[in-house]
Scaffold this active site. Structure first.
Site, PDB file in Angstrom:
ATOM      1  CG  HIS A 197       8.019 -32.001   2.261  1.00 29.36           C
ATOM      2  ND1 HIS A 197       6.725 -31.719   2.391  1.00 29.36           N
ATOM      3  CD2 HIS A 197       8.551 -31.115   2.947  1.00 29.36           C
ATOM      4  CE1 HIS A 197       6.251 -31.259   3.395  1.00 29.36           C
ATOM      5  NE2 HIS A 197       7.512 -30.498   3.938  1.00 29.36           N
TER       6      HIS A 197
ATOM      7  CG  HIS B 277      11.044 -27.201   0.567  1.00 25.68           C
ATOM      8  ND1 HIS B 277      10.600 -26.275   0.922  1.00 25.68           N
ATOM      9  CD2 HIS B 277      11.200 -28.259   1.465  1.00 25.68           C
ATOM     10  CE1 HIS B 277      10.744 -26.135   2.401  1.00 25.68           C
ATOM     11  NE2 HIS B 277      11.088 -27.344   2.699  1.00 25.68           N
TER      12      HIS B 277
ATOM     13  CG  ASP C 183      11.116 -26.018   7.053  1.00 22.97           C
ATOM     14  OD1 ASP C 183      11.149 -26.249   5.848  1.00 22.97           O
ATOM     15  OD2 ASP C 183      10.789 -26.753   7.917  1.00 22.97           O
TER      16      ASP C 183
ATOM     17  CG  HIS D 155      15.213 -28.799   5.576  1.00 23.60           C
ATOM     18  ND1 HIS D 155      15.393 -28.408   4.510  1.00 23.60           N
ATOM     19  CD2 HIS D 155      13.850 -28.742   5.950  1.00 23.60           C
ATOM     20  CE1 HIS D 155      14.342 -27.972   3.875  1.00 23.60           C
ATOM     21  NE2 HIS D 155      13.325 -28.297   4.718  1.00 23.60           N
ATOM     22  CG  ASP D 156      11.961 -31.185   4.740  1.00 25.84           C
ATOM     23  OD1 ASP D 156      11.681 -31.795   5.545  1.00 25.84           O
ATOM     24  OD2 ASP D 156      11.270 -30.181   4.160  1.00 25.84           O
TER      25      ASP D 156
HETATM   26  N1  LIG Z   1       2.386 -22.405   2.779  1.00 25.08           N
HETATM   27  C1  LIG Z   1       2.197 -23.140   3.376  1.00 25.08           C
HETATM   28  N2  LIG Z   1       1.003 -23.424   3.780  1.00 25.08           N
HETATM   29  C2  LIG Z   1       0.868 -24.512   4.953  1.00 25.08           C
HETATM   30  N3  LIG Z   1       1.625 -24.935   5.321  1.00 25.08           N
HETATM   31  C3  LIG Z   1       2.739 -24.751   4.943  1.00 25.08           C
HETATM   32  C4  LIG Z   1       3.376 -24.211   3.961  1.00 25.08           C
HETATM   33  N4  LIG Z   1       4.651 -24.017   4.032  1.00 25.08           N
HETATM   34  C5  LIG Z   1       5.030 -25.041   4.772  1.00 25.08           C
HETATM   35  N5  LIG Z   1       3.925 -25.577   5.454  1.00 25.08           N
HETATM   36  C6  LIG Z   1       3.940 -26.388   6.566  1.00 25.08           C
HETATM   37  O1  LIG Z   1       5.096 -26.221   7.291  1.00 25.08           O
HETATM   38  C7  LIG Z   1       5.853 -27.297   7.623  1.00 25.08           C
HETATM   39  C8  LIG Z   1       7.194 -27.204   8.224  1.00 25.08           C
HETATM   40  O2  LIG Z   1       7.764 -28.571   8.313  1.00 25.08           O
HETATM   41  P1  LIG Z   1       7.619 -29.662   7.221  1.00 25.08           P
HETATM   42  O3  LIG Z   1       8.562 -29.389   6.178  1.00 25.08           O
HETATM   43  O4  LIG Z   1       7.485 -30.738   7.950  1.00 25.08           O
HETATM   44  O5  LIG Z   1       5.982 -29.512   6.765  1.00 25.08           O
HETATM   45  C9  LIG Z   1       5.617 -28.212   6.391  1.00 25.08           C
HETATM   46  C10 LIG Z   1       4.283 -27.952   5.943  1.00 25.08           C
HETATM   47  O6  LIG Z   1       3.342 -28.720   6.531  1.00 25.08           O
END
Ligand SMILES: Nc1ncnc2c1ncn2[C@@H]1O[C@@H]2COP(=O)(O)O[C@H]2[C@H]1O
Length: 454
Positions: free
Chosen positions: A180, A184, A330, A220-221
């Site tokens: 994050h 990203h 996302d 967004h993050d």
């Molecule tokens: N390649 C991945 N493998 C596992 N989890 C993922 C992957 N990419 C995104 N995520 C999850 O998807 C979520 C989307 O919302 P968040 O950004 O809060 O947190 C992210 C991660 O927890």
């Protein structure tokens, strides 16, 4: 209606009298309860993690008293990131960013510019772009996209304010987070641009839609702490109580963005109702990225597609599809080509494991997917692809009827899943060798397809 912005944020504050950091858990002592919306929002956006929100107590200056330059500077609220940077400089340490090495030269810029000429292609390598722009991928990408989409001209944006806003957003991402971080955000923004350019959407979207879509993707993050919502709740982080344990991170990303918008003055020339509408719509888009709301969105999308009643002439339907597009952007990393996708997978798992290590260290229950000893990267990937990404992208593909890009993404997704299946098999096999009593795994489907795995 009660809005969240009225809830004060407990924080650590620098006490004017003692000059020490004090914890204020009810927010009353810092005088922000009486502040107007802008004041509260500005305060809210500041550093969430580590849980330090350095802010200066309201001064005792009398109304009308002219403040000295120094005091005005002190009153400027610092985010945690900027605080660290400033304190490093004060201690005479040079920042550890590549920027200090002055590596960026015309050659790099030329290559970055060349990449931007292909910014609408799905194999865009955001990691390379970030290196070529000296860690400024988000600012560079957004300036370029705003330009090519005609948004600067359409909204009569001030370039200096735009740059200032984007700089703040990029800086408030935590560069130490493996996943994050600002790269990203840039990756999601580039994907969002590709989706906005889809024929089905491009013809219908207004400049405002495009503006909102790109802004929401970029921010967004922002200020993500690198741990998830359950972690914030169980450690009683102030953001969890501020947002009442619901969409905690997403609310913070949104409110931080609004704070930065106001601080930069980017929209100050627009009519008040328009900038308010932009803030609200940004909120609705960013909040849609809460992965806990996945089913809610998926069900609505399926209904629209089954009933064939999506009418993109309607602003509400365009907004809904922008929410879906942002959700897809996302979590699109498993739809990228293997080399890019693999890097994101390793990064996100590394972030999970770091949370797990923290939980172990503080005797907290280790969250699902966060135990490096039991949750392997391939297993996490297969679960994530099967339960989150595939169902969403299957519907997105239907929506695009299906577009060339959707087919390319689904192709990568299936191939990557097969690669992870093969790697999971190899991983489990290795485990059984280390622990001879464990059951030997059955060979898994898709391993033939995965022979190009390094
Ligand atoms: N390649 C991945 N493998 C596992 N989890 C993922 C992957 N990419 C995104 N995520 C999850 O998807 C979520 C989307 O919302 P968040 O950004 O809060 O947190 C992210 C991660 O927890």
């Amino acid at each position: 209606m009660k809005t969240r912005r009225q809830i004060p944020s407990p924080s650590l504050v620098l006490c004017k009298q003692s000059g020490r950091l004090n914890v204020l858990f009810n927010g009353r002592a810092d005088g922000r309860l009486n502040a107007g919306h802008a004041g509260v929002l500005l305060a809210e956006r500041r550093g969430s993690y580590p849980p330090i929100d350095l802010r200066i107590l309201k001064t005792n200056s009398q109304p009308g008293e002219v403040e000295s330059g120094t005091r005005r500077k002190l009153k400027r609220l610092l985010s945690f990131q900027r605080y660290c940077h400033a304190s490093r400089l004060l201690r005479g340490l040079m920042p550890h960013t590549p920027g200090s090495l002055h590596l960026l030269d015309d050659d790099y810029l030329g290559q970055a510019a060349h990449m931007l000429s292909k910014v609408d292609t799905w194999n865009f390598d955001i990691f390379l772009f970030d290196r070529l722009t000296n860690g400024n991928s988000l600012v560079t990408l957004m300036c370029h996209l705003f330009n090519v989409c005609g948004l600067i001209h359409h909204f009569q944006l001030d370039m200096v304010k735009l740059h200032r806003f984007l700089g703040m957003v990029q800086e408030d991402y935590h560069s130490h987070n493996p996943y994050h971080n600002a790269v990203h955000a840039a990756d999601v923004t580039q994907a969002m641009y590709c989706y906005i350019k889809e024929t089905k959407l491009a013809e219908q979207l207004t400049p405002l839609d495009v503006f909102l879509g790109l802004m929401a993707a970029a921010a967004h993050d922002v200020d993500h702490p690198g741990v998830n919502q359950p972690f914030l709740i169980k450690t009683r982080h102030h953001l969890a109580s501020l947002y009442q344990n619901t969409s905690v991170l997403e609310s913070h990303h949104w409110r931080s963005t609004v704070g930065m918008l106001r601080e930069s003055g980017l929209l100050s020339h627009l009519p008040a109702d328009m900038s308010q509408d932009i803030e609200q719509q940004l909120g609705s888009l960013i909040l849609a990225t809460d992965i806990n709301r996945q089913n809610e969105f998926l069900i609505t999308l399926r209904e629209h597609l089954d009933n064939q009643d999506m009418d993109l002439q309607l602003a509400t339907h365009r907004h809904f599809i922008l929410q879906i597009a942002l959700k897809c952007a996302d979590v699109c990393n498993p739809c990228r080509e293997w080399e890019l996708s693999r890097q994101w997978s390793e990064r996100v798992c590394e972030e999970f494991y770091r949370q797990g290590d923290l939980e172990r260290k503080f005797d907290l229950e280790i969250s699902p997917l966060c135990d490096q000893q039991t949750d392997s990267v391939p297993a996490i990937q297969i679960g994530f692809i099967s339960y989150i990404v595939e169902p969403l992208f299957e519907e997105w593909q239907r929506f695009t009827e299906p577009s060339m890009l959707s087919q390319i993404m689904m192709g990568h997704l299936h191939k990557n899943k097969a690669c992870w299946s093969r790697l999971r098999y190899v991983h489990t096999l290795a485990e059984t060798k280390t622990h001879p009593h464990a059951e030997e795994p059955e060979p898994e489907g898709g391993q033939e397809e995965a022979e190009d795995i390094p």
